[in-house]
Design an enzyme around this catalytic site. Structure first.
Site, PDB file in Angstrom:
ATOM      1  N   GLN A  74       0.837  -1.214   0.000  1.00 48.36           N
ATOM      2  CA  GLN A  74       0.000   0.000   0.000  1.00 48.36           C
ATOM      3  C   GLN A  74       0.871   1.263   0.000  1.00 48.36           C
ATOM      4  O   GLN A  74       0.605   2.223   0.731  1.00 48.36           O
ATOM      5  CB  GLN A  74      -0.943  -0.009   1.197  1.00 48.36           C
ATOM      6  CG  GLN A  74      -2.172  -0.898   1.003  1.00 48.36           C
ATOM      7  CD  GLN A  74      -3.101  -0.392  -0.103  1.00 48.36           C
ATOM      8  OE1 GLN A  74      -3.168   0.794  -0.398  1.00 48.36           O
ATOM      9  NE2 GLN A  74      -3.826  -1.315  -0.719  1.00 48.36           N
ATOM     10  N   SER A  75       1.907   1.281  -0.812  1.00 47.87           N
ATOM     11  CA  SER A  75       2.811   2.433  -0.876  1.00 47.87           C
ATOM     12  C   SER A  75       2.161   3.645  -1.551  1.00 47.87           C
ATOM     13  O   SER A  75       1.702   3.548  -2.689  1.00 47.87           O
ATOM     14  CB  SER A  75       4.076   2.025  -1.639  1.00 47.87           C
ATOM     15  OG  SER A  75       4.815   3.173  -2.007  1.00 47.87           O
ATOM     16  N   ASN A  76       2.156   4.761  -0.838  1.00 47.63           N
ATOM     17  CA  ASN A  76       1.681   6.021  -1.437  1.00 47.63           C
ATOM     18  C   ASN A  76       2.691   6.530  -2.462  1.00 47.63           C
ATOM     19  O   ASN A  76       2.321   7.119  -3.480  1.00 47.63           O
ATOM     20  CB  ASN A  76       1.503   7.090  -0.354  1.00 47.63           C
ATOM     21  CG  ASN A  76       0.509   6.674   0.706  1.00 47.63           C
ATOM     22  OD1 ASN A  76      -0.634   6.360   0.396  1.00 47.63           O
ATOM     23  ND2 ASN A  76       0.942   6.646   1.960  1.00 47.63           N
TER      24      ASN A  76
END
Ligand code: PLP
Length: 337
Positions: A74-76
């Site tokens: 879930q890397s921004n």
């Protein structure tokens, strides 16, 4: 500082607002302002936008037709890199590391992952604990052998080039404070791969702003986190042409709000998400900004920021809420009137 010396693509929505938080201030007993870097634009915004302006500027200058980066599922940072690549017409490949072990459809396919794919990026998954730096180098070599000019962006966009984005933020924030006669006593924000804090500290020290910055950790223990930030801040002021202006004591991190580990939501973080959402209509994310806010809330309650005007830098990340929906029980909000 003359940042126009460095290659940059101007895609961020700047300046971001600096807003007073009336309800949170009275709840916490401090004067709280929020610097809205959740509103920087590019696939909703967040702190990676400022870094990517300089990183992607360098990529274009080097003639890249492909960028590659890595991060957690879930890397921004991955999502925002994908958006920049789309806008600039270069290919984007992302290496995602499973740092949580969640076997959950939303965690693995919604939120940031959905947006990575909508922006046209390709992704590749690796188990947790992998040497992602080595994996990325190997992947970049493969693509170079196929004839691509690949620009590799480190995780979180945290190197001296990316940190220039937060030198820019430091200048912008001090300018806003000066224009409105607002003396800032402290800046608080979530720190992870270190580029945000390193850039802020580098910019503030280079300007002799004398505003302390407190990073709230989301991953590493304190000595490691502070060393990472300090090393990068030193390299950043070197790049700016004023080596030596950052002292070790200018780098402060509190890592007591990490909980069980990176990407694993905490009770105090969930409480902060609800508090910011219910009192100010603001959205935090469980991985970073909620842990940063949990530190802010707890330290304010303990009187650490007594009589201070505190600026919380909102680093964004709300897209992650849709990958972490299982962390919230909101069944009590369905009522019959
Ligand atoms: C990446 C990120 C951070 C941490 O910033 P670093 O520069 O990696 O230290 C904080 N908040 C959000 C929402 C992020 O995505």
């Amino acid at each position: 500082m003359h940042l126009s010396r460095f290659p940059r693509v101007h895609l961020a929505h700047l300046s971001t607002p600096l807003e007073p938080m009336k309800r949170l201030s009275s709840e916490l007993g401090i004067e709280l302002w929020i610097k809205r870097d959740d509103c920087t634009g590019m696939s909703t915004g967040g702190n990676k936008t400022r870094k990517l302006e300089f990183l992607m500027g360098e990529a274009l200058e080097q003639g890249a037709d492909m960028v590659m980066t890595q991060g957690a599922t879930q890397s921004n940072h991955a999502r925002q890199t994908a958006a920049f690549a789309a806008k600039l017409g270069v290919k984007c490949h992302i290496l995602l590391e499973d740092r949580t072990g969640y076997d959950n459809a939303n965690y693995n396919g919604n939120g940031n992952v959905l947006l990575d794919h909508l922006h046209g990026a390709t992704t590749e998954k690796f188990p947790g604990g992998h040497d992602m730096v080595a994996e990325m180098e190997a992947a970049a070599e493969k693509k170079r052998a196929e004839g691509h000019t690949v620009y590799v962006i480190p995780g979180g966009g945290s190197n001296p080039t990316g940190a220039l984005g937060y030198v820019n933020c430091a200048m912008e924030l001090v300018g806003q404070a000066n224009d409105s006669g607002l003396k800032i006593d402290r800046i608080v924000h979530a720190t992870g791969s270190s580029g945000t804090q390193a850039g802020l500290v580098a910019g503030l020290c280079a300007m002799n702003a004398q505003i302390p910055v407190l990073g709230i950790g989301t991953r590493a223990p304190q000595p490691k986190q502070e060393q990472m930030v300090y090393d990068l801040a030193c390299k950043t002021v070197e790049k700016l042409g004023c080596p030596g202006v950052v002292r070790r004591e200018d780098v402060m991190a509190n890592t007591e709000y990490v909980g069980e580990g990176y990407g694993l939501p905490t009770e105090s973080g969930i409480e902060a998400i609800r508090m910011f959402a219910e009192l100010e209509g603001l959205l935090l994310d469980p991985v970073y900004s909620a842990k940063g806010a949990a530190g802010l809330v707890d330290l304010a309650r303990k009187g650490v920021f007594k009589n201070e005007r505190v600026v919380f830098l909102h680093t964004g990340g709300a897209v992650g809420l849709f990958g972490y929906d299982f962390s919230f029980d909101h069944s009590d909000r369905w009522v019959t009137v």
